[in-house]
Design a protein around this motif. Structure first.
Motif, PDB file in Angstrom:
ATOM      1  N   ILE A 142       0.862  -1.177   0.000  1.00  0.00           N
ATOM      2  CA  ILE A 142       0.000   0.000   0.000  1.00  0.00           C
ATOM      3  C   ILE A 142       0.905   1.236   0.000  1.00  0.00           C
ATOM      4  O   ILE A 142       1.801   1.359   0.854  1.00  0.00           O
ATOM      5  CB  ILE A 142      -0.930   0.000   1.225  1.00  0.00           C
ATOM      6  CG1 ILE A 142      -1.798  -1.246   1.184  1.00  0.00           C
ATOM      7  CG2 ILE A 142      -1.766   1.257   1.272  1.00  0.00           C
ATOM      8  CD1 ILE A 142      -2.571  -1.502   2.445  1.00  0.00           C
ATOM      9  N   ALA A 143       0.661   2.102  -0.926  1.00  0.00           N
ATOM     10  CA  ALA A 143       1.467   3.316  -1.020  1.00  0.00           C
ATOM     11  C   ALA A 143       1.105   4.279   0.106  1.00  0.00           C
ATOM     12  O   ALA A 143      -0.069   4.446   0.432  1.00  0.00           O
ATOM     13  CB  ALA A 143       1.223   3.997  -2.369  1.00  0.00           C
ATOM     14  N   VAL A 144       2.103   4.870   0.695  1.00  0.00           N
ATOM     15  CA  VAL A 144       1.894   5.846   1.759  1.00  0.00           C
ATOM     16  C   VAL A 144       1.676   7.209   1.121  1.00  0.00           C
ATOM     17  O   VAL A 144       2.479   7.662   0.310  1.00  0.00           O
ATOM     18  CB  VAL A 144       3.117   5.880   2.711  1.00  0.00           C
ATOM     19  CG1 VAL A 144       2.908   6.907   3.795  1.00  0.00           C
ATOM     20  CG2 VAL A 144       3.353   4.507   3.292  1.00  0.00           C
ATOM     21  N   LYS A 145       0.606   7.856   1.506  1.00  0.00           N
ATOM     22  CA  LYS A 145       0.270   9.162   0.906  1.00  0.00           C
ATOM     23  C   LYS A 145       0.609  10.290   1.850  1.00  0.00           C
ATOM     24  O   LYS A 145       0.613  10.195   3.016  1.00  0.00           O
ATOM     25  CB  LYS A 145      -1.208   9.227   0.566  1.00  0.00           C
ATOM     26  CG  LYS A 145      -1.573   8.233  -0.505  1.00  0.00           C
ATOM     27  CD  LYS A 145      -3.063   8.318  -0.782  1.00  0.00           C
ATOM     28  CE  LYS A 145      -3.443   7.229  -1.759  1.00  0.00           C
ATOM     29  NZ  LYS A 145      -4.842   7.235  -2.072  1.00  0.00           N
TER      30      LYS A 145
END
Length: 145
Positions: A142-145
């Motif tokens: 999951i990409a960290v925003k």
């Protein structure tokens, strides 16, 4: 994912108190096996790409004395072997075989196929095969925003 062993007796003060009672109690020199009402069977746990395997050493048990349950992701194996004192003219000097009841519980990972669990008892060994569900094993970043 790995299998997590759950043993409440080792994490409570009751287990510690029982340990010291066994060492320093009145039964310190009494080796009569009948005094033990429970025991912990030896278990070997292994893992492959497709499944977890648990092997319980339960010599002398009957299939009907063993119970395997899966409830909310917790695999529980329990059973009881009763001491039967036979009047066959033998005078026992030592009885080291385990008697009594046992209960072992394991928190299973979410990535198992609970519909295909398999338990077989043969030659004093209980084999439990817990297959993994390949669809659930997939990991996702999951990409960290």
């Amino acid at each position: 994912m790995s299998l997590i062993h759950y043993n409440p007796a080792r994490t409570t003060t009751q287990g510690v108190n029982r340990f010291f009672d066994d060492i320093f109690g009145d039964n310190f020199f009494n080796t009569d096996a009948v005094q033990y009402k429970s025991f912990v069977p030896q278990v070997d746990i292994s893992e492959t790409d497709k499944a977890f395997e648990l092997q319980f050493a339960l010599p002398g048990f009957k299939k009907s004395d063993i119970k395997v349950d899966l409830n909310q992701g917790v695999l529980t194996v329990s059973g009881e072997r009763k001491f039967e004192e036979k009047k066959d003219g033998k005078n026992y000097h030592a009885v080291e075989t385990r008697y009594g009841s046992f209960k072992r519980a394991y928190q299973l990972p979410d990535s198992i196929n609970d519909e295909q669990l398999d338990a077989k008892y043969e030659d004093g060994i209980l084999n439990i095969l817990v297959p993994k569900d390949v669809k659930k094993v997939q990991q996702k970043s999951i990409a960290v925003k």
